[in-house]
Design an enzyme around this catalytic site. Structure first.
Site, short mmCIF file in Angstrom:
data_model
loop_
_atom_site.label_atom_id
_atom_site.label_comp_id
_atom_site.label_asym_id
_atom_site.label_seq_id
_atom_site.Cartn_x
_atom_site.Cartn_y
_atom_site.Cartn_z
N ASN A 7 33.03 66.07 25.72
CA ASN A 7 33.20 65.43 27.01
C ASN A 7 33.69 64.02 26.73
O ASN A 7 32.93 63.15 26.32
CB ASN A 7 31.85 65.40 27.73
N ARG A 91 35.66 69.37 28.37
CA ARG A 91 35.40 69.18 29.80
C ARG A 91 36.55 68.36 30.39
O ARG A 91 36.85 67.26 29.91
CB ARG A 91 34.09 68.43 29.99
N HIS A 180 31.69 68.39 39.72
CA HIS A 180 30.43 68.96 39.20
C HIS A 180 30.46 70.49 39.26
O HIS A 180 29.41 71.14 39.32
CB HIS A 180 29.20 68.51 40.03
N ARG A 241 27.96 54.62 44.09
CA ARG A 241 29.09 54.98 44.97
C ARG A 241 28.60 55.13 46.40
O ARG A 241 27.52 55.66 46.64
CB ARG A 241 29.73 56.30 44.53
N GLU A 385 25.52 71.71 31.56
CA GLU A 385 26.98 71.81 31.63
C GLU A 385 27.58 72.16 30.27
O GLU A 385 28.56 72.89 30.19
CB GLU A 385 27.56 70.50 32.18
#
Ligand code: ADP
Length: 399
Positions: A7, A91, A180, A241, A385
């Site tokens: 990743n 990823r 996601h 955010r 993940e």
């Protein structure tokens, strides 16, 4: 087969080496501060201590070389040679409309990921840097790309359209994509297993609540809506955010504060969310929970606003699917915070949700946290993940 899952961010690179048969992680780690001073590799073999190596990493190629060296090191390594790494799973943040599933990487795929970079200018170029460095250092190892957006490509048009002139979608691909996806897919499948049902017969809502947070509606195994949009800024109130807002706010802040558009976007991405709402108290929910429990007003309002937004999305997705069988919580906050789960479930009386307070205290394991007679099931499913990426890679290579 040993699968190296990577990743890659702009200045960091996380990795895990996973055995696809046993699904065990044999080693994992992180390269930090790539391309800046003070770079270091944090490496941990299964069952071993963390080892920290400080060494200059001017670029991602050097970082990946250090990862390979650590994995193949005679003492602390886990494989005797590079050839024992059967595949690399990367990823990738944005696959646009081009990728609705994972793919084996070749020149054409790399070029297509490049074209998606306009949609994710911060993430895709960093992901590509990792791919290129791996290809140079491991030219004979097959590589697979797994996209954050792919799972949501099944959303119907009415869910992914924005109410703006349609030509902007046609010209620039401006639409909702969602993120996601690897986590939403993994968690919804696992939840079905835990409920002893097939995903194809369940309507599930997955709440991935971490620093970045999103909710998805997964109907009969397919994503039919999700809260993030063109970028990961839309939807829930997150750590830093803003989530959903009236677009007019952007112009207003720019005018009143004398800021450029770029500066306002920076505020919405990095200084907003629960951090901004709590007056800068913290973006970390552990701090906010403490503040909430001590009745500190900044903490109370941030937690309440966060929880309310999640509950609102659950209501919307129940409507979108005409019902819901299970609500799943995952990621840092969803897996660990009994308080947040409980506050969200307080809104769900209309779904006949009844929490089992004892089960809700559990952490880090697949658990049904609703009572047996709760009309809608509520579950905690720890996401993974990396494992999902390794599974995708193994399945693709077997084809
Ligand atoms: P990301 O991968 O998006 O960076 P994570 O999934 O790691 O995020 O989640 C990070 C969030 O989870 C942080 O806000 C953190 O405070 C929260 N978190 C982790 N552990 C706990 C805990 N025990 N209680 C409450 N919140 C927690």
């Amino acid at each position: 087969m040993n699968i190296l899952v990577i990743n890659c961010g702009s200045s960091s690179l996380k990795f895990q080496l996973i055995d696809s048969e046993s699904e065990q992680v044999s080693a994992k780690g992180l390269c930090e501060r790539i391309g800046i001073t003070g770079s270091r590799l944090v490496y941990q073999k299964a069952g071993g201590e963390k080892q920290i190596t400080e060494s200059p990493m001017p670029d991602h190629k050097k970082a990946i070389q250090m990862v390979i060296d650590a994995l193949t090191d005679q003492e602390s390594g886990v494989v005797s040679s590079l050839s024992l790494i059967g595949c690399v799973g990367h990823r990738i943040v944005h696959g646009g409309e081009r990728f609705a599933s994972s793919v084996v990487l070749d020149d054409q795929v790399i070029a297509a990921i490049e074209t998606c970079s306009t949609l994710a200018p911060l993430h895709n170029p960093a992901n590509l840097t990792g791919i290129r460095a791996c290809r140079e250092l491991m030219p004979d190892t097959p590589m697979v790309a797994v996209f954050d957006t792919a799972f949501h490509q099944t959303m119907p048009e009415e869910a992914w359209l924005y109410g703006i002139p349609y030509e902007y979608y046609e010209k620039y691909g401006i639409r909702r994509y969602g993120f996601h996806g690897t986590s939403h897919s993994y968690v919804s499948k696992r939840a079905a297993e835990v409920m002893g049902k097939k995903s194809s017969e369940l309507k599930l809502i997955v709440c991935h609540l971490g620093n970045g947070a999103s909710v998805s509606a997964v109907k009969y195994g397919q994503s039919v809506d999700t809260s993030m949009g063109l970028t990961p800024l839309e939807g829930l109130i997150m750590g830093t955010r803003s989530g959903d807002l009236d677009a007019a706010i952007i112009e207003l802040i720019a005018h009143r504060e004398g800021r450029t558009l770029e500066e306002v976007m920076e505020i919405l991405n990095k200084e907003s969310g629960v951090l901004g709402l709590s007056g800068g108290l913290s973006s970390d929910f552990r701090d906010l929970e403490d503040a909430y429990c001590e009745n500190v007003p900044q903490g109370v309002r941030a937690v309440r606003a966060f929880v309310y937004r999640v509950a609102k999305y659950i209501g919307a997705y129940t409507a979108a699917m005409n019902g819901v069988d299970g609500i799943c919580f995952t990621a840092g906050l969803g897996e660990n915070s009994a308080l947040i789960r409980s506050l969200i479930c307080d809104y769900l009386g209309y779904l006949g949700v009844q929490l089992d307070q004892e089960q809700n205290k559990k952490r880090g394991q697949d658990t049904i946290i609703s009572t047996p007679d709760s009309k809608t099931a509520v579950l905690v499913i720890p996401t993974n993940e990396e494992l999902a990426i390794a599974r995708e890679a193994a399945a693709l290579l077997q084809k």
